[in-house]
Design a protein around this motif. Sequence first.
Motif, PDB file in Angstrom:
ATOM      1  N   LEU A   4       0.848  -1.177   0.000  1.00 52.90           N
ATOM      2  CA  LEU A   4       0.000   0.000   0.000  1.00 52.90           C
ATOM      3  C   LEU A   4       0.883   1.226   0.000  1.00 52.90           C
ATOM      4  CD1 LEU A   4      -2.563  -1.175   2.673  1.00 52.90           C
ATOM      5  CD2 LEU A   4      -2.745  -1.334   0.202  1.00 52.90           C
ATOM      6  N   LEU A   5       0.617   2.163  -0.912  1.00 56.75           N
ATOM      7  CA  LEU A   5       1.464   3.330  -1.068  1.00 56.75           C
ATOM      8  C   LEU A   5       0.723   4.576  -0.634  1.00 56.75           C
ATOM      9  CD1 LEU A   5       2.974   2.539  -4.578  1.00 56.75           C
ATOM     10  CD2 LEU A   5       3.927   2.027  -2.347  1.00 56.75           C
ATOM     11  N   LEU A   6       1.413   5.457   0.086  1.00 56.63           N
ATOM     12  CA  LEU A   6       0.866   6.728   0.522  1.00 56.63           C
ATOM     13  C   LEU A   6       1.855   7.821   0.162  1.00 56.63           C
ATOM     14  CD1 LEU A   6      -0.376   5.729   4.071  1.00 56.63           C
ATOM     15  CD2 LEU A   6      -1.801   6.212   2.109  1.00 56.63           C
ATOM     16  N   PRO A   7       1.391   9.077   0.102  1.00 60.26           N
ATOM     17  CA  PRO A   7       2.324  10.164  -0.182  1.00 60.26           C
ATOM     18  C   PRO A   7       3.452  10.190   0.844  1.00 60.26           C
ATOM     19  CG  PRO A   7       0.065  10.914  -0.376  1.00 60.26           C
ATOM     20  CD  PRO A   7       0.003   9.537   0.195  1.00 60.26           C
ATOM     21  N   ALA A  13       4.182   6.270   4.703  1.00 56.85           N
ATOM     22  CA  ALA A  13       4.268   5.376   3.554  1.00 56.85           C
ATOM     23  C   ALA A  13       4.469   3.943   4.003  1.00 56.85           C
ATOM     24  CB  ALA A  13       5.416   5.801   2.648  1.00 56.85           C
ATOM     25  N   TRP A  24       6.023   0.227   8.015  1.00 53.87           N
ATOM     26  CA  TRP A  24       5.120   1.363   8.218  1.00 53.87           C
ATOM     27  C   TRP A  24       5.805   2.218   9.272  1.00 53.87           C
ATOM     28  CZ3 TRP A  24      -0.716   0.800   9.890  1.00 53.87           C
ATOM     29  CH2 TRP A  24      -1.356   2.053   9.803  1.00 53.87           C
ATOM     30  N   ALA A  76      -6.057   2.157  -2.998  1.00 48.08           N
ATOM     31  CA  ALA A  76      -4.733   2.277  -3.602  1.00 48.08           C
ATOM     32  C   ALA A  76      -3.880   3.260  -2.819  1.00 48.08           C
ATOM     33  CB  ALA A  76      -4.861   2.721  -5.062  1.00 48.08           C
ATOM     34  N   GLU A  77      -4.491   4.322  -2.340  1.00 49.20           N
ATOM     35  CA  GLU A  77      -3.791   5.305  -1.520  1.00 49.20           C
ATOM     36  C   GLU A  77      -4.636   5.585  -0.273  1.00 49.20           C
ATOM     37  OE1 GLU A  77      -2.564   8.816  -3.464  1.00 49.20           O
ATOM     38  OE2 GLU A  77      -1.405   7.783  -5.015  1.00 49.20           O
ATOM     39  N   ARG A  79      -6.022   6.798   3.355  1.00 54.96           N
ATOM     40  CA  ARG A  79      -5.881   8.046   4.087  1.00 54.96           C
ATOM     41  C   ARG A  79      -4.718   7.933   5.078  1.00 54.96           C
ATOM     42  NH1 ARG A  79      -9.173   9.155   0.473  1.00 54.96           N
ATOM     43  NH2 ARG A  79     -11.249  10.051   0.854  1.00 54.96           N
ATOM     44  N   PRO A  80      -4.069   9.033   5.395  1.00 55.26           N
ATOM     45  CA  PRO A  80      -2.884   8.971   6.257  1.00 55.26           C
ATOM     46  C   PRO A  80      -3.190   8.761   7.731  1.00 55.26           C
ATOM     47  CG  PRO A  80      -3.385  11.238   5.714  1.00 55.26           C
ATOM     48  CD  PRO A  80      -4.319  10.400   4.898  1.00 55.26           C
ATOM     49  N   LYS A 111     -11.140   2.975   2.910  1.00 58.83           N
ATOM     50  CA  LYS A 111     -10.311   4.175   2.765  1.00 58.83           C
ATOM     51  C   LYS A 111      -9.183   4.275   3.783  1.00 58.83           C
ATOM     52  CE  LYS A 111     -13.947   6.930   0.619  1.00 58.83           C
ATOM     53  NZ  LYS A 111     -14.743   8.176   0.660  1.00 58.83           N
TER      54      LYS A 111
END
Length: 485
Positions: A4-7, A13, A24, A76-77, A79-80, A111
């Motif tokens: 799973l990719l995050l900004p 991330a 993580w 896919a992205e 929430r942080p 999400k």
Amino acid sequence: MKPLLLPLALGLALAAVPAQARTWGSLEFSECELAQAGSGATVRAECATLEVPENPDQPDGRRITLKIAMAASRAAEPRPDPVIFFAGGPGQAATESWANIAAGFARILEKRHVIFVDQRGTGGSNRLACAMPEDFAADSEVADVQVRMARDCLAGFADTDVAMYTTSVAVRDIEAVRQAIGAPQLNLYGGSYGTRVAQEYARRFPQAVRSIILDGVVPAELALGSEHAVNLEAALKGILARCAQQTGCTEAFGDPYATLYTLRDRARAQPLPVSVRDPLSHRPRDLRLDEAAVVTIARLFAYAPETAALLPLLLDEAAKGRPESLVAQASLVFDSLAGQINHGMQLSVICAEDAHRLGDRADDAALILGNSIVGVTANQCAVWPKGPVSPDFNAPLRTDIPVLLLSGEFDPVTPPRYGEQVLAHLGKARHLVGPGQGHILLNRGCTPRLAAEFVEGLDPAALETACLDALRPLPFFLDYNGAAP
């Protein structure tokens, strides 16, 4: 599971590494399978560990390991800001409770990741479990049995400072986890005792909290156990009164509430030996119909509509000289609960936070539950060490953080009035009550969708809650085939 990719700028991330290990923040997660204690239920997740000081004020002292698990979002992205699940009890492990509650988070997982940390003293976080003496269930009102259990339990933790397992200490672990994964904020979900943890964390670390869901609400002012008897009584009256409204129920069982007390008095005066087949092993087992068996069924079967539907039938059968089903069910529930609760951790919490505020209440003595919980707590806490509690621990939580409160109409331990009590001090909050429901609402009806919409939009007033009106209690079983058509 796919990475799973995050900004990267958000510092949350999940590295694109093989599914068997992903990072993580500073934690490394690997695939694991979580089982629910006392059942065959399992669920896949990803697990990690984090070392923390047993005494946070002595960072160079003894350290313990926290077990952390994650249910990864399907987005896919994601929430942080993940959702974190606080389990109940006190004494239940979040990773062992997850299988039972996971369905309620299905919409949230669209999400956001959900993380769950075994609170110190539970599960994989330096578990403080106590062996149950063979004579505890039968003689649980005997003070020396209760004290002996606590002393024996304490003796098994010679290397552990059990005073360091209170709620106020545990929330510092949660903040350490948040910082370790790099989450800017957390969305809190607490169920039952977990609502106390959520409120304490929000009080100590308000800047770290984005939203709160309190399900089966425990007011900060409440001494756990002080109102169990009156709350159970109100729930039983409401549940069993429905028999008169259901076709064929009164004809089959008369007044189940009156039967409950008749059976309790009879079992108290003359306990009866009962031979049954163990519900799990099917081996012969010698039990007895005593007051404890009647109280166990009345109390724990009131927690959920599915089990409450059996109460009139079980009570009637036992009153008519056929107690095998009631006694077998009481034994099954007691054994299952004993396996789920880490009693040492429970004592560390209650003895420090609640015991000094408990006392027998004359009006409770004649009720089904009576003052038994108060008595057990006082006896065991007399020998259990007391740990640190925040100075404002029992002050109402006052915050403008968005809060959604959930209650079941017939909750026997955290009734809707508790939700209203907490709501009165909140700035941006809403209290939803599930008609005909018991303890914990998240898995019921449209509640998973409402919870997800709340976490996403942070506007409790905007929730369209008419869908909850479809919730109903289950009809009572008139025989072992179920309710009448």
